[in-house]
Design a protein around this motif. Sequence first.
Motif, PDB file in Angstrom:
ATOM      1  N   ALA A  14       0.544  11.826  -9.705  1.00  0.00           N
ATOM      2  CA  ALA A  14      -0.263  13.036  -9.552  1.00  0.00           C
ATOM      3  C   ALA A  14       0.608  14.276  -9.693  1.00  0.00           C
ATOM      4  O   ALA A  14       0.216  15.260 -10.322  1.00  0.00           O
ATOM      5  N   ALA A  15       1.805  14.235  -9.108  1.00  0.00           N
ATOM      6  CA  ALA A  15       2.719  15.374  -9.218  1.00  0.00           C
ATOM      7  C   ALA A  15       3.136  15.590 -10.668  1.00  0.00           C
ATOM      8  O   ALA A  15       3.192  16.730 -11.153  1.00  0.00           O
ATOM      9  N   THR A  16       3.418  14.524 -11.384  1.00  0.00           N
ATOM     10  CA  THR A  16       3.796  14.626 -12.800  1.00  0.00           C
ATOM     11  C   THR A  16       2.648  15.207 -13.611  1.00  0.00           C
ATOM     12  O   THR A  16       2.854  16.099 -14.451  1.00  0.00           O
ATOM     13  N   ALA A  34       0.829  -1.205   0.000  1.00  0.00           N
ATOM     14  CA  ALA A  34       0.000   0.000   0.000  1.00  0.00           C
ATOM     15  C   ALA A  34       0.865   1.256   0.000  1.00  0.00           C
ATOM     16  O   ALA A  34       0.548   2.241  -0.679  1.00  0.00           O
ATOM     17  N   THR A  35       1.946   1.230   0.741  1.00  0.00           N
ATOM     18  CA  THR A  35       2.854   2.370   0.771  1.00  0.00           C
ATOM     19  C   THR A  35       3.471   2.606  -0.600  1.00  0.00           C
ATOM     20  O   THR A  35       3.526   3.741  -1.083  1.00  0.00           O
ATOM     21  N   LYS A  36       3.929   1.520  -1.242  1.00  0.00           N
ATOM     22  CA  LYS A  36       4.505   1.652  -2.589  1.00  0.00           C
ATOM     23  C   LYS A  36       3.466   2.188  -3.566  1.00  0.00           C
ATOM     24  O   LYS A  36       3.758   3.046  -4.398  1.00  0.00           O
ATOM     25  N   THR A  37       2.231   1.690  -3.466  1.00  0.00           N
ATOM     26  CA  THR A  37       1.162   2.142  -4.355  1.00  0.00           C
ATOM     27  C   THR A  37       0.856   3.614  -4.119  1.00  0.00           C
ATOM     28  O   THR A  37       0.703   4.389  -5.066  1.00  0.00           O
ATOM     29  N   GLY A  38       0.807   4.011  -2.852  1.00  0.00           N
ATOM     30  CA  GLY A  38       0.557   5.417  -2.517  1.00  0.00           C
ATOM     31  C   GLY A  38       1.651   6.322  -3.056  1.00  0.00           C
ATOM     32  O   GLY A  38       1.388   7.401  -3.590  1.00  0.00           O
ATOM     33  N   ASP A  39       2.908   5.880  -2.917  1.00  0.00           N
ATOM     34  CA  ASP A  39       4.038   6.661  -3.433  1.00  0.00           C
ATOM     35  C   ASP A  39       3.951   6.804  -4.950  1.00  0.00           C
ATOM     36  O   ASP A  39       4.198   7.885  -5.503  1.00  0.00           O
ATOM     37  N   ALA A  40       3.602   5.714  -5.616  1.00  0.00           N
ATOM     38  CA  ALA A  40       3.487   5.750  -7.074  1.00  0.00           C
ATOM     39  C   ALA A  40       2.359   6.683  -7.504  1.00  0.00           C
ATOM     40  O   ALA A  40       2.505   7.452  -8.463  1.00  0.00           O
ATOM     41  N   LEU A  41       1.246   6.637  -6.806  1.00  0.00           N
ATOM     42  CA  LEU A  41       0.130   7.530  -7.131  1.00  0.00           C
ATOM     43  C   LEU A  41       0.505   8.986  -6.893  1.00  0.00           C
ATOM     44  O   LEU A  41       0.155   9.875  -7.678  1.00  0.00           O
ATOM     45  N   GLU A  42       1.217   9.247  -5.818  1.00  0.00           N
ATOM     46  CA  GLU A  42       1.647  10.609  -5.502  1.00  0.00           C
ATOM     47  C   GLU A  42       2.588  11.136  -6.578  1.00  0.00           C
ATOM     48  O   GLU A  42       2.454  12.275  -7.035  1.00  0.00           O
TER      49      GLU A  42
END
Length: 116
Positions: A107-109, A96-104
């Motif tokens: 989103a920033a990109t 979940a942490t890895k998924t959250g980081d990837a989504l963040e």
Amino acid sequence: MRFSKMVRAVDGAEGPLWTRRKKKKASAAPLINVLVTLLALIGVLTLVLSIKERSVEAAGRMVDGWIATGWTEARKLAGRAPEAADVAADKAGQAATKTGDALETGAATARDELKQ
């Protein structure tokens, strides 16, 4: 053999009503059958034990002993389960942490591209 029009329900029917197959509808009948069968087996077991022990009370104590033994064994097996559950929860948390980081990051990109 000829059948009257009343026997044929619909135009184009191949034969009398009683020769056609009915569509089966989903029902709760199989579940109810299983429950009734289990209740019948429990009743027969109680009856047989009551006759053997010459007392319904003694038969009940015997069945209660079996249930208590089964419950104790199930709790022993469940005692091992929390360790495996903790490991699985840790892995799920990491994913979940890895998924959250990837989504963040995504989103920033996307935000940066929209600003340009």
